[in-house]
Design a protein around this motif. Structure first.
Motif, PDB file in Angstrom:
ATOM      1  N   MET A 181      -0.155  -2.180  11.038  1.00 15.38           N
ATOM      2  CA  MET A 181       0.197  -2.784   9.752  1.00 15.38           C
ATOM      3  C   MET A 181       0.581  -1.688   8.763  1.00 15.38           C
ATOM      4  O   MET A 181       0.097  -0.574   8.834  1.00 15.38           O
ATOM      5  CB  MET A 181      -1.003  -3.558   9.183  1.00 15.38           C
ATOM      6  CG  MET A 181      -1.420  -4.753  10.000  1.00 15.38           C
ATOM      7  SD  MET A 181      -0.200  -6.064  10.037  1.00 15.38           S
ATOM      8  CE  MET A 181      -1.099  -7.361   9.241  1.00 15.38           C
ATOM      9  N   GLN A 182       1.476  -2.011   7.847  1.00 21.57           N
ATOM     10  CA  GLN A 182       1.883  -1.030   6.872  1.00 21.57           C
ATOM     11  C   GLN A 182       1.821  -1.659   5.489  1.00 21.57           C
ATOM     12  O   GLN A 182       1.816  -2.876   5.338  1.00 21.57           O
ATOM     13  CB  GLN A 182       3.298  -0.538   7.155  1.00 21.57           C
ATOM     14  CG  GLN A 182       4.327  -1.660   7.197  1.00 21.57           C
ATOM     15  CD  GLN A 182       5.707  -1.176   7.568  1.00 21.57           C
ATOM     16  OE1 GLN A 182       6.674  -1.892   7.447  1.00 21.57           O
ATOM     17  NE2 GLN A 182       5.819   0.051   8.021  1.00 21.57           N
ATOM     18  N   THR A 183       1.731  -0.811   4.489  1.00 22.10           N
ATOM     19  CA  THR A 183       1.782  -1.316   3.124  1.00 22.10           C
ATOM     20  C   THR A 183       3.239  -1.329   2.681  1.00 22.10           C
ATOM     21  O   THR A 183       4.068  -0.648   3.271  1.00 22.10           O
ATOM     22  CB  THR A 183       0.971  -0.402   2.192  1.00 22.10           C
ATOM     23  OG1 THR A 183       1.582   0.881   2.228  1.00 22.10           O
ATOM     24  CG2 THR A 183      -0.482  -0.319   2.614  1.00 22.10           C
ATOM     25  N   SER A 197       5.073   2.058   2.327  1.00 23.78           N
ATOM     26  CA  SER A 197       5.348   2.942   3.448  1.00 23.78           C
ATOM     27  C   SER A 197       6.765   2.750   3.993  1.00 23.78           C
ATOM     28  O   SER A 197       7.223   3.500   4.820  1.00 23.78           O
ATOM     29  CB  SER A 197       4.328   2.765   4.563  1.00 23.78           C
ATOM     30  OG  SER A 197       4.488   1.510   5.153  1.00 23.78           O
ATOM     31  N   HIS A 248      -4.125  -9.558  -1.308  1.00 24.52           N
ATOM     32  CA  HIS A 248      -4.833  -9.602  -0.033  1.00 24.52           C
ATOM     33  C   HIS A 248      -4.228 -10.549   0.991  1.00 24.52           C
ATOM     34  O   HIS A 248      -4.930 -11.021   1.895  1.00 24.52           O
ATOM     35  CB  HIS A 248      -6.316  -9.940  -0.244  1.00 24.52           C
ATOM     36  CG  HIS A 248      -7.046  -8.871  -0.987  1.00 24.52           C
ATOM     37  ND1 HIS A 248      -7.365  -7.669  -0.410  1.00 24.52           N
ATOM     38  CD2 HIS A 248      -7.457  -8.812  -2.262  1.00 24.52           C
ATOM     39  CE1 HIS A 248      -7.971  -6.911  -1.312  1.00 24.52           C
ATOM     40  NE2 HIS A 248      -8.032  -7.577  -2.450  1.00 24.52           N
ATOM     41  N   ASN A 288      -2.073  -4.703  -2.364  1.00 21.00           N
ATOM     42  CA  ASN A 288      -2.953  -4.721  -1.196  1.00 21.00           C
ATOM     43  C   ASN A 288      -2.513  -5.710  -0.121  1.00 21.00           C
ATOM     44  O   ASN A 288      -3.289  -6.080   0.759  1.00 21.00           O
ATOM     45  CB  ASN A 288      -4.392  -5.016  -1.625  1.00 21.00           C
ATOM     46  CG  ASN A 288      -4.446  -6.192  -2.585  1.00 21.00           C
ATOM     47  OD1 ASN A 288      -3.554  -7.037  -2.563  1.00 21.00           O
ATOM     48  ND2 ASN A 288      -5.472  -6.252  -3.424  1.00 21.00           N
ATOM     49  N   THR A 340      -0.812  -6.644   3.307  1.00 22.08           N
ATOM     50  CA  THR A 340      -0.518  -5.899   4.543  1.00 22.08           C
ATOM     51  C   THR A 340       0.620  -6.589   5.284  1.00 22.08           C
ATOM     52  O   THR A 340       0.704  -7.814   5.328  1.00 22.08           O
ATOM     53  CB  THR A 340      -1.742  -5.792   5.470  1.00 22.08           C
ATOM     54  OG1 THR A 340      -2.281  -7.086   5.689  1.00 22.08           O
ATOM     55  CG2 THR A 340      -2.801  -4.895   4.886  1.00 22.08           C
ATOM     56  N   LEU A 341       1.483  -5.754   5.835  1.00 20.77           N
ATOM     57  CA  LEU A 341       2.704  -6.253   6.474  1.00 20.77           C
ATOM     58  C   LEU A 341       2.793  -5.747   7.904  1.00 20.77           C
ATOM     59  O   LEU A 341       2.481  -4.594   8.180  1.00 20.77           O
ATOM     60  CB  LEU A 341       3.935  -5.736   5.725  1.00 20.77           C
ATOM     61  CG  LEU A 341       4.113  -6.117   4.252  1.00 20.77           C
ATOM     62  CD1 LEU A 341       5.342  -5.410   3.684  1.00 20.77           C
ATOM     63  CD2 LEU A 341       4.258  -7.624   4.107  1.00 20.77           C
ATOM     64  N   GLN A 355      -1.967 -11.331   4.297  1.00 15.80           N
ATOM     65  CA  GLN A 355      -1.591 -10.602   5.509  1.00 15.80           C
ATOM     66  C   GLN A 355      -0.383 -11.303   6.117  1.00 15.80           C
ATOM     67  O   GLN A 355      -0.433 -12.499   6.405  1.00 15.80           O
ATOM     68  CB  GLN A 355      -2.745 -10.579   6.502  1.00 15.80           C
ATOM     69  CG  GLN A 355      -3.956  -9.823   5.957  1.00 15.80           C
ATOM     70  CD  GLN A 355      -5.086  -9.772   6.956  1.00 15.80           C
ATOM     71  OE1 GLN A 355      -4.862  -9.712   8.152  1.00 15.80           O
ATOM     72  NE2 GLN A 355      -6.304  -9.800   6.449  1.00 15.80           N
TER      73      GLN A 355
END
Ligand SMILES: CC(C)(COP(=O)(O)OP(=O)(O)OC[C@H]1O[C@@H](n2cnc3c(N)ncnc32)[C@H](O)[C@@H]1OP(=O)(O)O)[C@@H](O)C(=O)NCCC(=O)NCCS
Length: 256
Positions: free
Chosen positions: A1-3, A6, A133, A115, A117-118, A135
């Protein structure tokens, strides 16, 4: 997972888009607006498009040509721009095997909490809002202007259509489709490969592989095949051994 941040590391890398239809144009627009990769071309399963230009970008060939395209043009990142959830996921797997890094196309006007997540191979189109939060799994489409509110879990290869609104803590299991303008209230679970019709208001859990429409949403179609047929053989055996109905087996609560 990346933010979300990134994605910066993909700046100026050469990218190919798989699929040159309407959805491909949307993905191209997002990538060009985001300006982090250089889109060198499309590939498409329909050879009649080869050599044509789509919004100024050439269709380089068929997916079978990808190894050559990768080697000759130095392309190392890719994204699948196909609306069908299953096909998009399958092509993502193929690109992965071929050694492409799958990237995300996030329109600059989309708004993501820090926050979130991808996964990879995700489209987040213009005006989409993703709250704290959440996902977001691989190969997800969060289409134009949709809202995904806090702590929601959006499973692999799902499509949240334009203008759909998901309240907090909603779970959308893998392969599900949430139609244009649909509303899903808090804490509801949409089962894998389910279809939520355009404009539906979903107030209760949606069974896997079913279709629901209306306000409040009601089931109009149940799965075409027995859910047994969808279980992997070893899970079917495990279900028989454990004397469980398919609904109680692990696949009925597919991980997102
Ligand atoms: C839900 C949907 C998939 C059903 O398609 P379908 O399986 O072909 O179903 P049908 O068209 O045969 O419709 C079956 C019944 O449901 C009704 N129905 C279909 N979609 C409906 C909807 N969104 N809201 C309310 N009723 C709906 C039909 O009127 C029909 O009713 P009837 O049996 O009384 O005549 C489709 O209508 C839909 O809403 N698709 C979403 C499109 C979308 O969001 N596109 C955006 C792409 S980015």
């Amino acid at each position: 997972m990346q933010t979300p941040q990134s994605d910066v590391k993909t700046r100026e890398r050469k990218c190919v888009i798989l699929g040159c239809g309407g959805h491909g144009r949307v993905v191209l627009d997002c990538l060009v607006n985001a300006g982090k990769v250089s889109v060198v071309g499309f590939v498409d399963s329909n050879r009649k498009f080869t050599g044509r230009r789509i919004d100024g970008v050439e269709v380089l060939g068929h997916p079978e040509d990808l190894p050559d395209i990768k080697r000759k043009l130095g392309v190392d990142v890719a994204i699948v721009a196909i609306g069908d959830n299953g096909v998009r996921r399958a092509f993502a797997d193929r690109l992965d095997v071929l050694g492409f890094e799958l990237i995300n196309a996030i329109h600059p006007s989309a708004n993501l909490a820090r926050n979130v997540t991808l996964g990879a191979n995700i489209l987040i189109a213009a005006g989409a809002l993703v709250s704290a939060h959440c996902q977001i799994g691989d190969s997800v489409i969060l289409n134009t202007g949709c809202i995904v509110d806090h702590e929601s879990l959006i499973g692999t290869a799902t499509h949240i259509c334009p203008g759909a609104r998901l309240a907090g803590r909603v779970t959308v299991e893998s392969g599900a489709f949430v139609g244009i303008g649909a509303t899903i209230i808090q804490s509801v679970r949409v089962g894998y490969e389910a279809i939520v019709g355009a404009g539906a208001v979903v107030t209760d859990d949606v069974p896997p592989m079913s279709t629901v429409v209306g306000v409040p949403a009601r089931e109009i179609k149940q799965p075409q095949t027995s859910r047994d047929a969808w279980l992997l053989p070893e899970l079917t055996r495990a279900a028989q051994i454990a004397n469980l109905t398919p609904e109680k087996t692990p696949t009925a609560k597919m991980p997102v």
